[in-house]
Write a protein that holds these residues in place. Structure first.
Motif, short mmCIF file in Angstrom:
data_model
loop_
_atom_site.label_atom_id
_atom_site.label_comp_id
_atom_site.label_asym_id
_atom_site.label_seq_id
_atom_site.Cartn_x
_atom_site.Cartn_y
_atom_site.Cartn_z
N THR A 177 0.80 -1.23 0.00
CA THR A 177 0.00 0.00 0.00
C THR A 177 0.83 1.27 0.00
O THR A 177 0.29 2.38 0.06
N GLY A 178 2.14 1.15 -0.06
CA GLY A 178 3.02 2.31 -0.12
C GLY A 178 4.46 1.87 -0.32
O GLY A 178 4.78 0.68 -0.27
N ILE A 179 5.32 2.86 -0.53
CA ILE A 179 6.76 2.64 -0.71
C ILE A 179 7.51 3.53 0.27
O ILE A 179 7.14 4.69 0.48
N GLN A 180 8.55 2.99 0.88
CA GLN A 180 9.50 3.83 1.61
C GLN A 180 10.87 3.72 0.96
O GLN A 180 11.37 2.62 0.74
N ILE A 181 11.46 4.86 0.64
CA ILE A 181 12.81 4.92 0.09
C ILE A 181 13.79 4.99 1.27
O ILE A 181 13.69 5.88 2.11
N HIS A 182 14.74 4.06 1.31
CA HIS A 182 15.73 4.06 2.40
C HIS A 182 16.89 4.97 2.00
O HIS A 182 17.73 4.62 1.18
N ALA A 183 16.91 6.16 2.61
CA ALA A 183 17.95 7.14 2.33
C ALA A 183 18.79 7.43 3.57
O ALA A 183 19.41 8.49 3.69
N ALA A 184 18.83 6.48 4.50
CA ALA A 184 19.52 6.67 5.78
C ALA A 184 20.57 5.58 6.00
O ALA A 184 20.85 4.76 5.12
N HIS A 185 21.19 5.61 7.18
CA HIS A 185 22.04 4.54 7.71
C HIS A 185 23.25 4.19 6.84
O HIS A 185 23.76 3.07 6.91
N GLY A 186 23.70 5.12 6.01
CA GLY A 186 24.93 4.89 5.26
C GLY A 186 24.78 4.05 4.01
O GLY A 186 25.79 3.69 3.39
N TYR A 187 23.54 3.72 3.60
CA TYR A 187 23.35 2.98 2.35
C TYR A 187 23.53 3.94 1.16
O TYR A 187 23.86 5.11 1.32
N LEU A 188 23.33 3.46 -0.05
CA LEU A 188 23.76 4.18 -1.24
C LEU A 188 23.21 5.60 -1.32
O LEU A 188 23.95 6.54 -1.62
N ILE A 189 21.91 5.79 -1.09
CA ILE A 189 21.36 7.14 -1.20
C ILE A 189 21.99 8.06 -0.17
O ILE A 189 22.33 9.21 -0.47
N ASN A 190 22.15 7.56 1.04
CA ASN A 190 22.82 8.34 2.09
C ASN A 190 24.28 8.64 1.71
O ASN A 190 24.81 9.71 2.00
#
Length: 420
Positions: A177-190
């Motif tokens: 029912t939705g999407i969350q983009i993980h942009a935290a914790h030192g992963y690629l987006i971060n």
């Protein structure tokens, strides 16, 4: 129904957790309890969902939580953060994704898929040549278990953006029912956001505007794939808590930019593998009293935002959760490890304003062994595995039992550093 921009009165305190929240037109969450992503390690060897994962989310949906966010689903099977990550890409076995979503929707629950790419935060036994914005290795001893990454080409960056969008479209089709983009914790987006990890001199690096470009393009591609009426949120660091890293001031600017772009919800966290603030490292005494790790930052952010804000990390009692909601610092209460110990915790919090949960301090008494065995992660993964198999959790399971179980079930590969 009051939305996130309507001040909450102190007289509402007794029922704040139970009040619904509007995310966007036609989409609301039944209460203010938000299950944050955790390391589950319940995919099969081909990185597809399993019956255990389906049962785990059905149990949580029946436990009263309003919104469930999945553990990070990787968009590329050649880039894994952990051995048993779920992957959603063109090679995935899609047979159980629909049942996973259906299980999470029981009892009027929302289930959002968290999409992620680890970048260089992939252990060397999973990738001999990880990728990142720049060829900057992880430090603080992590260079022993994480290889120095190769800098991404612009063509590869564009391909990764398309992978996020493809996975998001599939998630919607399967019934999430939705999407969350993980942009935290030192992963690629971060990593792209961080001036320490991103030292590019092209349009993807340098100024904050350029470092933000990757996240903006990921969001834009996802939004185009799922449409305007589908919730898309982001998990963002309040700061990296690292010299030369993504700062609180920059984070505030990114929050405002994302709201202007149309993001529907912000979950606030902080830290990375090198400084794991998201799991309670170096917590101040004032923070312990308020329970939530990032509440001070959330109060500042709330003054600038109109969209819902979630804080995860540290909450243990209904009283502290009610106080955080009453202060208008947050709109939802993020829970992770407490729900691994008690999957019906949300129901108890909603029905008893004095309810609280205590999580035991995990240690074998040998700090180096605790570190090597990733005790603060694997102990909770083992609780999730029990729930997935239809067994009760073991809140009193000893640290030694956890370490021995980890060694027996996974072997030497388990002794690589992992974080939620």
């Amino acid at each position: 129904m009051k939305n996130s921009t309507t001040p909450l009165k102190n007289t509402d305190r007794a029922t704040l957790l139970a009040r619904p929240l509007s995310i966007l037109a036609g989409t609301s969450v039944k209460n203010r309890l938000f299950k944050s992503a955790m390391s589950e390690q319940l995919a099969d060897r081909n990185h597809a969902p399993t019956e255990e994962l389906v049962h785990l989310y059905r149990t949580w949906s029946e436990g009263g939580t309003g919104l469930l966010v999945t553990g990070n689903v990787m968009v590329d099977r050649t880039a894994l953060g952990e051995p048993r990550n779920v992957v959603l890409d063109t090679e995935s076995d899609l047979s159980l994704f629909r049942r996973w979503a259906e299980a999470g929707r029981q009892n009027g629950t929302q289930i959002w898929m968290q999409l992620n790419h680890p970048g260089k935060q992939t252990p060397n036994f999973l990738s001999t040549e990880p990728v990142a914005p720049s060829a900057i290795p992880l430090a603080n001893g992590l260079e022993k278990t994480f290889n120095c990454p190769r800098e991404l080409t612009e063509k590869e960056i564009v391909i990764i953006i398309k992978k996020f969008a493809w996975a998001a479209a599939k998630a919607k089709k399967f019934g999430f029912t939705g999407i969350q983009i993980h942009a935290a914790h030192g992963y690629l987006i971060n990593q792209f956001l961080s001036p320490h990890h991103n030292r590019r001199n092209d349009q993807w690096g340098g100024t904050l505007e350029n470092r933000l470009r990757f996240l903006r393009e990921v969001y834009s591609a996802i939004r185009e794939a799922v449409g305007e009426d589908f919730p898309v949120g982001v998990k963002l660091n309040s700061a990296d808590f690292q010299k030369g890293g993504f700062s609180e001031e920059e984070s505030m600017q990114v929050l405002k930019a994302l709201q202007d772009e149309g993001i529907n919800l912000i979950e606030i966290s902080g830290g990375n593998y090198e400084n794991p603030s998201m799991v309670g490292a170096n917590v101040k005494e004032s923070t312990i009293k308020r329970e939530a790790y990032f509440l001070d930052y959330a109060e500042k952010a709330r003054a600038r935002l109109k969209i819902p804000v979630v804080v995860t990390g540290g909450f243990r009692s209904a009283a502290a959760m009610e106080a955080a909601l009453a202060s208008n610092a947050v709109d939802m209460i993020g829970l992770a490890r407490p729900l691994a110990v008690d999957p019906r915790l949300s129901h108890k919090l909603l029905s008893d304003g004095s309810h609280k949960i205590t999580l035991k301090k995990l240690t074998t008494g040998i700090p180096s062994l605790d570190f090597m065995a990733m005790l603060d992660v694997t102990w909770y993964e083992q609780q999730l595995a029990r729930i997935g198999k239809g067994k009760p959790t073991k809140p009193n399971m000893s640290a030694w039992a956890s370490v021995l179980k980890t060694l027996a079930s996974v072997g030497l590969l388990s002794f690589q550093r992992r974080r939620a």
